[in-house]
Scaffold this motif. Sequence first.
Motif, PDB file in Angstrom:
ATOM      1  N   VAL A 296      91.000 -44.699 -21.809  1.00  0.00           N
ATOM      2  CA  VAL A 296      90.415 -43.589 -21.058  1.00  0.00           C
ATOM      3  C   VAL A 296      88.992 -43.375 -21.564  1.00  0.00           C
ATOM      4  O   VAL A 296      88.777 -43.175 -22.766  1.00  0.00           O
ATOM      5  N   VAL A 297      88.026 -43.428 -20.666  1.00  0.00           N
ATOM      6  CA  VAL A 297      86.615 -43.190 -20.993  1.00  0.00           C
ATOM      7  C   VAL A 297      86.239 -41.835 -20.408  1.00  0.00           C
ATOM      8  O   VAL A 297      86.314 -41.633 -19.198  1.00  0.00           O
ATOM      9  N   PHE A 298      85.813 -40.893 -21.267  1.00  0.00           N
ATOM     10  CA  PHE A 298      85.508 -39.547 -20.765  1.00  0.00           C
ATOM     11  C   PHE A 298      84.589 -38.819 -21.736  1.00  0.00           C
ATOM     12  O   PHE A 298      84.226 -39.336 -22.787  1.00  0.00           O
ATOM     13  N   GLY A 299      84.208 -37.592 -21.360  1.00  0.00           N
ATOM     14  CA  GLY A 299      83.453 -36.716 -22.239  1.00  0.00           C
ATOM     15  C   GLY A 299      82.076 -36.350 -21.737  1.00  0.00           C
ATOM     16  O   GLY A 299      81.509 -35.349 -22.144  1.00  0.00           O
ATOM     17  N   SER A 300      81.483 -37.156 -20.850  1.00  0.00           N
ATOM     18  CA  SER A 300      80.140 -36.903 -20.344  1.00  0.00           C
ATOM     19  C   SER A 300      79.838 -37.888 -19.233  1.00  0.00           C
ATOM     20  O   SER A 300      80.403 -38.990 -19.179  1.00  0.00           O
ATOM     21  N   PHE A 301      78.926 -37.506 -18.333  1.00  0.00           N
ATOM     22  CA  PHE A 301      78.418 -38.467 -17.362  1.00  0.00           C
ATOM     23  C   PHE A 301      77.804 -39.666 -18.081  1.00  0.00           C
ATOM     24  O   PHE A 301      77.902 -40.802 -17.622  1.00  0.00           O
ATOM     25  N   HIS A 302      77.161 -39.424 -19.220  1.00  0.00           N
ATOM     26  CA  HIS A 302      76.499 -40.501 -19.946  1.00  0.00           C
ATOM     27  C   HIS A 302      77.511 -41.438 -20.597  1.00  0.00           C
ATOM     28  O   HIS A 302      77.231 -42.622 -20.776  1.00  0.00           O
ATOM     29  N   THR A 303      78.685 -40.923 -20.951  1.00  0.00           N
ATOM     30  CA  THR A 303      79.727 -41.791 -21.507  1.00  0.00           C
ATOM     31  C   THR A 303      80.232 -42.750 -20.435  1.00  0.00           C
ATOM     32  O   THR A 303      80.304 -43.965 -20.644  1.00  0.00           O
ATOM     33  N   VAL A 304      80.589 -42.205 -19.274  1.00  0.00           N
ATOM     34  CA  VAL A 304      81.080 -43.052 -18.181  1.00  0.00           C
ATOM     35  C   VAL A 304      79.969 -43.952 -17.655  1.00  0.00           C
ATOM     36  O   VAL A 304      80.173 -45.148 -17.423  1.00  0.00           O
ATOM     37  N   GLY A 305      78.783 -43.376 -17.475  1.00  0.00           N
ATOM     38  CA  GLY A 305      77.663 -44.185 -16.990  1.00  0.00           C
ATOM     39  C   GLY A 305      77.325 -45.327 -17.920  1.00  0.00           C
ATOM     40  O   GLY A 305      76.906 -46.405 -17.476  1.00  0.00           O
ATOM     41  N   GLY A 306      77.537 -45.117 -19.215  1.00  0.00           N
ATOM     42  CA  GLY A 306      77.236 -46.160 -20.177  1.00  0.00           C
ATOM     43  C   GLY A 306      78.106 -47.387 -20.032  1.00  0.00           C
ATOM     44  O   GLY A 306      77.672 -48.504 -20.342  1.00  0.00           O
ATOM     45  N   VAL A 307      79.343 -47.216 -19.563  1.00  0.00           N
ATOM     46  CA  VAL A 307      80.210 -48.382 -19.366  1.00  0.00           C
ATOM     47  C   VAL A 307      80.093 -48.948 -17.951  1.00  0.00           C
ATOM     48  O   VAL A 307      80.557 -50.050 -17.686  1.00  0.00           O
ATOM     49  N   LEU A 308      79.456 -48.189 -17.052  1.00  0.00           N
ATOM     50  CA  LEU A 308      79.268 -48.668 -15.679  1.00  0.00           C
ATOM     51  C   LEU A 308      77.889 -49.286 -15.470  1.00  0.00           C
ATOM     52  O   LEU A 308      77.566 -49.704 -14.353  1.00  0.00           O
ATOM     53  N   ARG A 309      77.080 -49.331 -16.511  1.00  0.00           N
ATOM     54  CA  ARG A 309      75.680 -49.728 -16.354  1.00  0.00           C
ATOM     55  C   ARG A 309      75.531 -51.114 -15.723  1.00  0.00           C
ATOM     56  O   ARG A 309      74.580 -51.368 -14.990  1.00  0.00           O
ATOM     57  N   ASN A 310      76.435 -52.000 -16.004  1.00  0.00           N
ATOM     58  CA  ASN A 310      76.378 -53.345 -15.419  1.00  0.00           C
ATOM     59  C   ASN A 310      77.474 -53.566 -14.380  1.00  0.00           C
ATOM     60  O   ASN A 310      77.931 -54.687 -14.165  1.00  0.00           O
ATOM     61  N   GLY A 311      77.899 -52.485 -13.740  1.00  0.00           N
ATOM     62  CA  GLY A 311      78.966 -52.569 -12.768  1.00  0.00           C
ATOM     63  C   GLY A 311      80.299 -52.197 -13.385  1.00  0.00           C
ATOM     64  O   GLY A 311      80.409 -51.960 -14.589  1.00  0.00           O
ATOM     65  N   VAL A 312      81.330 -52.133 -12.563  1.00  0.00           N
ATOM     66  CA  VAL A 312      82.655 -51.785 -13.057  1.00  0.00           C
ATOM     67  C   VAL A 312      83.116 -52.877 -14.016  1.00  0.00           C
ATOM     68  O   VAL A 312      83.141 -54.058 -13.656  1.00  0.00           O
ATOM     69  N   PRO A 313      83.459 -52.510 -15.259  1.00  0.00           N
ATOM     70  CA  PRO A 313      83.794 -53.546 -16.247  1.00  0.00           C
ATOM     71  C   PRO A 313      85.111 -54.248 -15.924  1.00  0.00           C
ATOM     72  O   PRO A 313      86.052 -53.656 -15.418  1.00  0.00           O
ATOM     73  N   ARG A 314      85.139 -55.537 -16.229  1.00  0.00           N
ATOM     74  CA  ARG A 314      86.379 -56.295 -16.163  1.00  0.00           C
ATOM     75  C   ARG A 314      86.952 -56.337 -17.571  1.00  0.00           C
ATOM     76  O   ARG A 314      86.276 -56.763 -18.510  1.00  0.00           O
ATOM     77  N   LEU A 315      88.174 -55.892 -17.715  1.00  0.00           N
ATOM     78  CA  LEU A 315      88.705 -55.666 -19.044  1.00  0.00           C
ATOM     79  C   LEU A 315      89.312 -56.920 -19.650  1.00  0.00           C
ATOM     80  O   LEU A 315      90.508 -57.173 -19.593  1.00  0.00           O
ATOM     81  N   SER A 316      88.466 -57.700 -20.215  1.00  0.00           N
ATOM     82  CA  SER A 316      88.915 -58.771 -21.089  1.00  0.00           C
ATOM     83  C   SER A 316      87.867 -58.922 -22.166  1.00  0.00           C
ATOM     84  O   SER A 316      86.689 -58.626 -21.942  1.00  0.00           O
ATOM     85  N   ALA A 317      88.281 -59.305 -23.332  1.00  0.00           N
ATOM     86  CA  ALA A 317      87.331 -59.437 -24.436  1.00  0.00           C
ATOM     87  C   ALA A 317      86.229 -60.430 -24.076  1.00  0.00           C
ATOM     88  O   ALA A 317      85.074 -60.269 -24.444  1.00  0.00           O
ATOM     89  N   ARG A 318      86.576 -61.500 -23.322  1.00  0.00           N
ATOM     90  CA  ARG A 318      85.569 -62.495 -22.981  1.00  0.00           C
ATOM     91  C   ARG A 318      84.506 -61.928 -22.059  1.00  0.00           C
ATOM     92  O   ARG A 318      83.320 -62.078 -22.272  1.00  0.00           O
ATOM     93  N   HIS A 319      84.949 -61.190 -21.001  1.00  0.00           N
ATOM     94  CA  HIS A 319      83.982 -60.622 -20.053  1.00  0.00           C
ATOM     95  C   HIS A 319      83.104 -59.587 -20.717  1.00  0.00           C
ATOM     96  O   HIS A 319      81.908 -59.524 -20.490  1.00  0.00           O
ATOM     97  N   LEU A 320      83.699 -58.716 -21.536  1.00  0.00           N
ATOM     98  CA  LEU A 320      82.906 -57.657 -22.143  1.00  0.00           C
ATOM     99  C   LEU A 320      81.975 -58.199 -23.228  1.00  0.00           C
ATOM    100  O   LEU A 320      81.017 -57.541 -23.609  1.00  0.00           O
ATOM    101  N   ALA A 321      82.233 -59.387 -23.727  1.00  0.00           N
ATOM    102  CA  ALA A 321      81.353 -59.974 -24.723  1.00  0.00           C
ATOM    103  C   ALA A 321      80.109 -60.591 -24.080  1.00  0.00           C
ATOM    104  O   ALA A 321      79.111 -60.834 -24.754  1.00  0.00           O
ATOM    105  N   ASP A 322      80.157 -60.844 -22.765  1.00  0.00           N
ATOM    106  CA  ASP A 322      79.044 -61.490 -22.079  1.00  0.00           C
ATOM    107  C   ASP A 322      77.826 -60.573 -22.026  1.00  0.00           C
ATOM    108  O   ASP A 322      77.958 -59.373 -21.929  1.00  0.00           O
TER     109      ASP A 322
END
Length: 458
Positions: free
Chosen positions: A432-458
């Motif tokens: 769960v990602v929450f707490g501020s617009f900046h918290t959520v926006g920070g993980v959406l900066r490059n689009g909706v994340p795909r949850l795998s360690a390989r994708h998030l490492a790119d």
Amino acid sequence: MQSVDLSAPPTSLNEWLAHCERQHPQGISGIELGLDRVQQVARRMGLVMPCPVITVAGTNGKGSTCAMLEAIYSEAGYRTGVYTSPHLVHFEERCRVGREAVAAEALLPAFSEVERARLGDGGQGADGVVVLTYFEFTTLVILRTLADSGIEVAILEVGLGGRLDAVNIVDPDCAVITCIALDHMTLLGNDREAIGYEKAGIMRTGRTVVVSDPVPPQSVLDRALEIGAELWRIGKDFHFAGDQQQWGWAMHPSHGGRRFSGMAYPALRGANQLVNASGVLAAIEALRPRLPVTAQAVRNGLAMVELPGRFQIVPGQPTLVLDVAHNPHSVAALAENLDAMGYYPVTHAVFGAMADKDLGAMLERIGPLVDHWYLTDLPLPRASLAQDLARSLDASPVTAPGGKSRVAGCHATPLDALRAAVSVADPADRIVVFGSFHTVGGVLRNGVPRLSARHLAD
């Protein structure tokens, strides 16, 4: 105070936004409530909204309300203009025309016009110069852009409070006040009555105000009576009912008795969305003489509405939930929605928040649901540092039962915190990602994340 050389103005949105930040002593975070400055510049601009206006104020539910209004009116064939704030990733998200964020380049002429207007007649004489805050300057830019875009209905979200917010220079044809809770108390007041009075400032004499808070502060009701606004209250003038499959809505017979029955639930998730949707339908009813809407447009709009970051569930493993909940009331709603999701072995939370939030009240409800906390710094001076959040969590019996810390780490950015959570989460877990617009926006900066360690490492 700095001005732009209008013979060679900034050539990009980022340059103009940097200029806006420099106008106020406190930069982008500077808040100076009041309408005199922004009204003066708006008069110089001759700024008039050429269509019906709906203004939406409240503590929580404003963004969802605006999104549903936009979707329904769009499905009814109207060209919509929407102003919301803050944005999640890109500034242009604040201004939508025809359900699309405007291009950055489309905003540039309005920046130049606002700059000319705030400097007075051609910039002659310091007495004519008006210093605007970042929010005031950009509000005028977006209002001008909307006014010149051929829209048929304007939907304006109040930034903070209502009475003294820059958006309130526009007289709404219908005002909507969503739920009122405790937030921004240093600016708006220490209780719901004081905060309600500020929200009620968007009302206008002889115009409808829709109140979708089921238990509104008395100050809201008193203000409507005082100025002669036409008050429509949820549970009194309109109501809704539903079961697990469908829901219905109805106006009181004294207001025409219009009904919608057998409707699918709104596409926006969460138990609170029926309350928001009910207020939306009341506002549409109030403006029906000027903006007729069919029952099919209502159904289609509610079925197709989208709003990132509002209990947004991202498909994949582990399950990812994004929510901009950032005060006790919205965090309680998030906890209720998480409870309704079913069983997950472990819940990981990516959390970053502003320093002025009531952290204890936020954690009291959601703390028992979280097994591991991944805390993040945020790129604002008024944000809490991750290390400070960690100390608060470790001092709370809710988030550190028996003195055992649940803090898994502190991180420089929300994306770093999410990467850390993904690296240890099992596929059956929940993040769960929450707490501020900046918290959520920070993980959406490059689009909706795909949850795998390989994708998030790119």
